[in-house]
Design a protein around this motif. Sequence first.
Motif, PDB file in Angstrom:
ATOM      1  N   ARG A 150      45.980  24.472  73.690  1.00 20.03           N
ATOM      2  CA  ARG A 150      45.071  24.453  72.538  1.00 20.03           C
ATOM      3  C   ARG A 150      44.887  23.031  72.003  1.00 20.03           C
ATOM      4  O   ARG A 150      45.703  22.154  72.274  1.00 20.03           O
ATOM      5  CB  ARG A 150      45.649  25.333  71.406  1.00 20.03           C
ATOM      6  N   ASN A 151      43.835  22.865  71.241  1.00 21.23           N
ATOM      7  CA  ASN A 151      43.510  21.555  70.680  1.00 21.23           C
ATOM      8  C   ASN A 151      43.822  21.516  69.182  1.00 21.23           C
ATOM      9  O   ASN A 151      43.184  22.224  68.398  1.00 21.23           O
ATOM     10  CB  ASN A 151      42.023  21.278  70.938  1.00 21.23           C
ATOM     11  N   THR A 152      44.774  20.681  68.786  1.00 18.31           N
ATOM     12  CA  THR A 152      45.160  20.569  67.372  1.00 18.31           C
ATOM     13  C   THR A 152      43.977  20.135  66.502  1.00 18.31           C
ATOM     14  O   THR A 152      43.877  20.516  65.337  1.00 18.31           O
ATOM     15  CB  THR A 152      46.313  19.532  67.235  1.00 18.31           C
ATOM     16  N   SER A 154      49.265  14.941  68.506  1.00 18.40           N
ATOM     17  CA  SER A 154      49.100  15.963  67.461  1.00 18.40           C
ATOM     18  C   SER A 154      50.013  15.710  66.262  1.00 18.40           C
ATOM     19  O   SER A 154      49.902  16.395  65.250  1.00 18.40           O
ATOM     20  CB  SER A 154      49.437  17.355  68.020  1.00 18.40           C
ATOM     21  N   LEU A 155      50.948  14.760  66.439  1.00 19.31           N
ATOM     22  CA  LEU A 155      51.923  14.498  65.366  1.00 19.31           C
ATOM     23  C   LEU A 155      52.027  12.996  65.092  1.00 19.31           C
ATOM     24  O   LEU A 155      53.055  12.508  64.638  1.00 19.31           O
ATOM     25  CB  LEU A 155      53.308  15.033  65.784  1.00 19.31           C
ATOM     26  N   ALA A 156      50.957  12.265  65.399  1.00 18.60           N
ATOM     27  CA  ALA A 156      51.042  10.809  65.358  1.00 18.60           C
ATOM     28  C   ALA A 156      51.164  10.242  63.941  1.00 18.60           C
ATOM     29  O   ALA A 156      51.700   9.158  63.742  1.00 18.60           O
ATOM     30  CB  ALA A 156      49.833  10.199  66.055  1.00 18.60           C
ATOM     31  N   ASP A 157      50.658  10.964  62.952  1.00 19.46           N
ATOM     32  CA  ASP A 157      50.788  10.508  61.566  1.00 19.46           C
ATOM     33  C   ASP A 157      50.780  11.723  60.634  1.00 19.46           C
ATOM     34  O   ASP A 157      50.673  12.860  61.099  1.00 19.46           O
ATOM     35  CB  ASP A 157      49.677   9.502  61.197  1.00 19.46           C
ATOM     36  N   ARG A 177      49.943  17.424  59.158  1.00 19.52           N
ATOM     37  CA  ARG A 177      49.381  18.450  58.260  1.00 19.52           C
ATOM     38  C   ARG A 177      48.546  19.464  59.029  1.00 19.52           C
ATOM     39  O   ARG A 177      48.584  20.661  58.772  1.00 19.52           O
ATOM     40  CB  ARG A 177      48.495  17.798  57.189  1.00 19.52           C
ATOM     41  N   LYS A 178      47.751  18.939  59.985  1.00 19.63           N
ATOM     42  CA  LYS A 178      46.935  19.863  60.800  1.00 19.63           C
ATOM     43  C   LYS A 178      47.833  20.822  61.561  1.00 19.63           C
ATOM     44  O   LYS A 178      47.563  22.023  61.632  1.00 19.63           O
ATOM     45  CB  LYS A 178      46.107  19.080  61.831  1.00 19.63           C
ATOM     46  N   ALA A 179      48.899  20.273  62.139  1.00 20.55           N
ATOM     47  CA  ALA A 179      49.819  21.117  62.920  1.00 20.55           C
ATOM     48  C   ALA A 179      50.449  22.168  62.004  1.00 20.55           C
ATOM     49  O   ALA A 179      50.545  23.346  62.366  1.00 20.55           O
ATOM     50  CB  ALA A 179      50.894  20.256  63.577  1.00 20.55           C
ATOM     51  N   ALA A 180      50.844  21.723  60.810  1.00 17.97           N
ATOM     52  CA  ALA A 180      51.492  22.659  59.875  1.00 17.97           C
ATOM     53  C   ALA A 180      50.536  23.790  59.480  1.00 17.97           C
ATOM     54  O   ALA A 180      50.930  24.951  59.369  1.00 17.97           O
ATOM     55  CB  ALA A 180      51.958  21.899  58.636  1.00 17.97           C
ATOM     56  N   GLU A 181      49.289  23.424  59.286  1.00 17.44           N
ATOM     57  CA  GLU A 181      48.299  24.447  58.928  1.00 17.44           C
ATOM     58  C   GLU A 181      48.179  25.494  60.036  1.00 17.44           C
ATOM     59  O   GLU A 181      48.103  26.689  59.781  1.00 17.44           O
ATOM     60  CB  GLU A 181      46.951  23.758  58.728  1.00 17.44           C
ATOM     61  N   ILE A 182      48.173  24.988  61.266  1.00 16.65           N
ATOM     62  CA  ILE A 182      48.096  25.899  62.422  1.00 16.65           C
ATOM     63  C   ILE A 182      49.321  26.823  62.433  1.00 16.65           C
ATOM     64  O   ILE A 182      49.204  28.044  62.568  1.00 16.65           O
ATOM     65  CB  ILE A 182      48.004  25.082  63.736  1.00 16.65           C
ATOM     66  N   TRP A 227      50.020  22.761  72.124  1.00 14.76           N
ATOM     67  CA  TRP A 227      48.949  22.132  71.343  1.00 14.76           C
ATOM     68  C   TRP A 227      48.841  20.655  71.685  1.00 14.76           C
ATOM     69  O   TRP A 227      49.827  19.907  71.610  1.00 14.76           O
ATOM     70  CB  TRP A 227      49.208  22.327  69.850  1.00 14.76           C
ATOM     71  N   THR A 228      47.614  20.245  72.035  1.00 14.21           N
ATOM     72  CA  THR A 228      47.431  18.870  72.480  1.00 14.21           C
ATOM     73  C   THR A 228      46.126  18.320  71.906  1.00 14.21           C
ATOM     74  O   THR A 228      45.686  18.776  70.854  1.00 14.21           O
ATOM     75  CB  THR A 228      47.505  18.860  74.039  1.00 14.21           C
TER      76      THR A 228
END
Length: 443
Positions: A264-266, A14-17, A22-27, A207-208
């Motif tokens: 949850r799914n990122t 979820s944080l690989a790049d 950005r997706k995680a931050a949005e969540i 989140w995974t």
Amino acid sequence: MKTGSKVVKFGGSSLADAGQIRKAAEIIQSDPERRFVVPSAPGKRFAEDVKITDMLYACYEKASLGENFDVDFQNIKNRYQEIIQDLGIDLSLEAEFETIRKNLASSGREYAASRGEFLNGIIIAKFLNYEFVDAADVIVFGDDGVMDRHATRAKLRERLEHSENAVIPGFYGKSVSGVVRTFSRGGSDVTGSLVARAMRAAVYENWTDVSGVLVADPRVVENPVVIPVITYKELRELSYMGFSVLHEDAIFPVRTAGIPINIRNTNKPKDAGTLIIPDSDTEETVIRTITGIAGKKGFCAINMEKAMMNSEVGFVRDVLNIFADRNIPVEHMPSGIDTLSIIASADAIKGREEELLAQLREAVNPDAIEIEPDIALLAVVGRGMRRTRGTAARIFASLAHARINVKMIDQGSSELNVIVGVNEHDLHQAIRCIYDAFISSTL
Ligand code: ASP
């Protein structure tokens, strides 16, 4: 902590790049209750990619042998620098990289591995504009390498009590004598759980890259559905049978505090995922009779028969003593009037079969005794079974229909789990036919 607060842990994929971050931050930013963030180190961006943690372990190996690790270290730096650049944040980690390079060989393997989370935590805190809290200051290990629950809870509370939002990197902490220690692999899950427990979170979101726990193994059943709600007890039953969901030490802290975990799914944040809930008050949460179906190979049955076994006081005790004295765990013990079977892991008795049979013969003098190899156990787990009649009938009718021979049946008193022993080569077929009978038929 304010009621309703959430602790959110993000796994490596979820944080690989930068795109994933950005997706995680949005969540995180879409819900003000998501106040405490526990990141893993950057994971794989594509199938053949290498996780930062593995790069750090490899780098440490070279450093500790006195070999040149410049290229390896530069590759690690490059990944972080690319993330910083792509996120467009004004941050330099040069000083941190220099410290890590200097300490790499001397501070130990766990220190090296922990830097993946440490650096990622700094980046994510900066990007979110959250406070960065070094896990070394709040996760306390004893000098034996075992995390100290009480000291950790106290430190976390003291440090986070007045913090509005914080990023606490996962996976590591520090021992009382100042050495950086890590949990075993996948241990950021444990950190998330500890933070949730200490801060009395309303929920621990994990989140995974999957939308929750699946009802059955996708390698066995095509496209199995997700389990919407599962209790901690059910999860334990399925984990015993090989479901791997979270790091096993991540369950205890939140479970004892009655805090639910939401997987949850990122990549699909709209999916509700799987909610793991405390064991009480679960009546309204039953959606299906069966929560999950799991199976495991690698067992054997030691079958004993003796006339009038039922009236021979001490028979079972004498049998169990033989196993206990030899340190062989007894997994299950189905019995009849004159029969008793012990199900054990095949590995546990491997090479000792003859010796074990001789000792049992001597101790309890059975009329017949044999070891039956190649047993697989199938667990049909569901709190919904407690109030649904006919579940056992449906399970066995579906197995009979598929012409699968049932070798043993075991139902715990909790009525949460029916365990069925079958031959190993029937296992997958058995899982599929129970899935069809209980799940496919309701879709
Ligand atoms: N980064 C560590 C690992 O790869 C810990 C974690 O991701 O949970 O095992």
